[in-house]
Scaffold this active site. Structure first.
Site, PDB file in Angstrom:
ATOM      1  CG  ASP A  25      11.037  -2.191   2.497  1.00 33.78           C
ATOM      2  OD1 ASP A  25       9.795  -2.249   2.524  1.00 33.78           O
ATOM      3  OD2 ASP A  25      11.682  -1.218   2.936  1.00 33.78           O
ATOM      4  CG  HIS A  42       1.689  -7.747  -0.204  1.00 33.39           C
ATOM      5  ND1 HIS A  42       2.865  -7.250   0.313  1.00 33.39           N
ATOM      6  CD2 HIS A  42       0.691  -6.988   0.323  1.00 33.39           C
ATOM      7  CE1 HIS A  42       2.590  -6.226   1.126  1.00 33.39           C
ATOM      8  NE2 HIS A  42       1.277  -6.049   1.146  1.00 33.39           N
ATOM      9  CG  ASN A  73       4.451  -6.707   8.700  1.00 36.98           C
ATOM     10  OD1 ASN A  73       5.147  -7.554   8.159  1.00 36.98           O
ATOM     11  ND2 ASN A  73       4.790  -5.413   8.693  1.00 36.98           N
ATOM     12  NE  ARG A 199      12.668   1.364   8.417  1.00 33.86           N
ATOM     13  CZ  ARG A 199      12.359   2.185   7.415  1.00 33.86           C
ATOM     14  NH1 ARG A 199      13.221   3.146   7.069  1.00 33.86           N
ATOM     15  NH2 ARG A 199      11.234   2.067   6.759  1.00 33.86           N
TER      16      ARG A 199
END
Length: 245
Positions: A25, A42, A73, A199
């Site tokens: 992340d 990315h 996504n 999470r």
């Protein structure tokens, strides 16, 4: 904050986590901090996972699963999704050589049907090329969702019941496990998530039942081999009771 020992403390190579899961992340935030487009983040994240999986392989970790692209996504802007797919294809073409040279195996987990034919073909090619290697097995989670995986397992079990292969009363947790994408692999021992978020984001909901969670504020492209070592050292200092005393 997230670990107990310093990175130069020694890793116990006889007590490595067999299976490490990584929620990578922070690529977009990494790029934004540098005034770069998200796609640059990315690309930097792709470079980081190459280093981390090779480091884990060198340490002797048996399995690693990286969350590359979730079923959610697809909601991102088309330009970003297209760039991610292009990056994925490039990565898979590089992996054809790099993973074989390093004796690593690659397997895709997730639903391939929404991916382009070229990406699907390249996945099959790399999986076939590396299947007899005996280094780390790297699961790359593409178009993956934990809920979808469990639902897919239930569907396959229902088909087996319908075809008389199994009786409903014989269905156990082991039956479900055998129909998951990761069938035959051990559950995740250590789950790493970067960027400070805490999470699961629909990642390996079944397999992380007894995983040790490790969080860091570092954004994924900044995650290093030293950070991986810190996470493993912290893992080795925890008492794992699996529901016992």
């Amino acid at each position: 904050m997230f670990f107990k020992k310093k990175v130069n403390d020694e890793i116990d190579y006889d007590n490595l986590p067999r299976h490490i899961g990584i929620i990578m992340d922070g690529n977009g935030r990494w790029a934004k901090k540098r005034g770069l487009p998200r796609n640059a983040g990315h690309k930097a994240g792709s470079d980081a996972i190459k280093k981390i999986v090779r480091a884990a392989n060198a340490m002797g970790v048996e399995y690693m699963t990286a969350y590359a692209f979730s079923t959610e996504n697809w909601k991102r802007p088309k330009e970003e999704v297209d760039a991610l797919m292009d990056l994925l294809l490039t990565y898979l073409k590089d992996a054809e050589r790099l993973m074989h040279e390093d004796n690593m195996r690659l397997r895709m987990i997730g639903s391939p049907k929404e991916l382009s034919p070229e990406i699907q073909e390249q996945i099959i090619k790399v999986e076939e090329l590396t299947k007899n290697n005996d280094g780390i097995l790297w699961n790359i989670a593409i178009n993956y969702g934990g809920r979808e995986e469990i639902a897919n397992s239930a569907k396959r079990i229902a088909e087996d019941v319908q075809n008389g292969i199994i009786n409903p009363e014989d269905i156990t947790a082991d039956t479900v496990e055998k129909h998951l994408y990761t069938a035959g692999q051990p559950d995740v021992d250590l789950l790493i998530r970067t960027s400070g978020e805490m999470r699961l984001s629909n990642f390996m909901l079944w397999q992380v039942s007894y995983a040790e969670f490790w969080y860091t504020d570092k954004l994924w492209p900044d995650f290093t081999e030293d950070d991986l070592k810190r996470a493993i050292i912290d893992f080795q200092n925890r008492g794992r009771r699996f529901g016992g005393v």
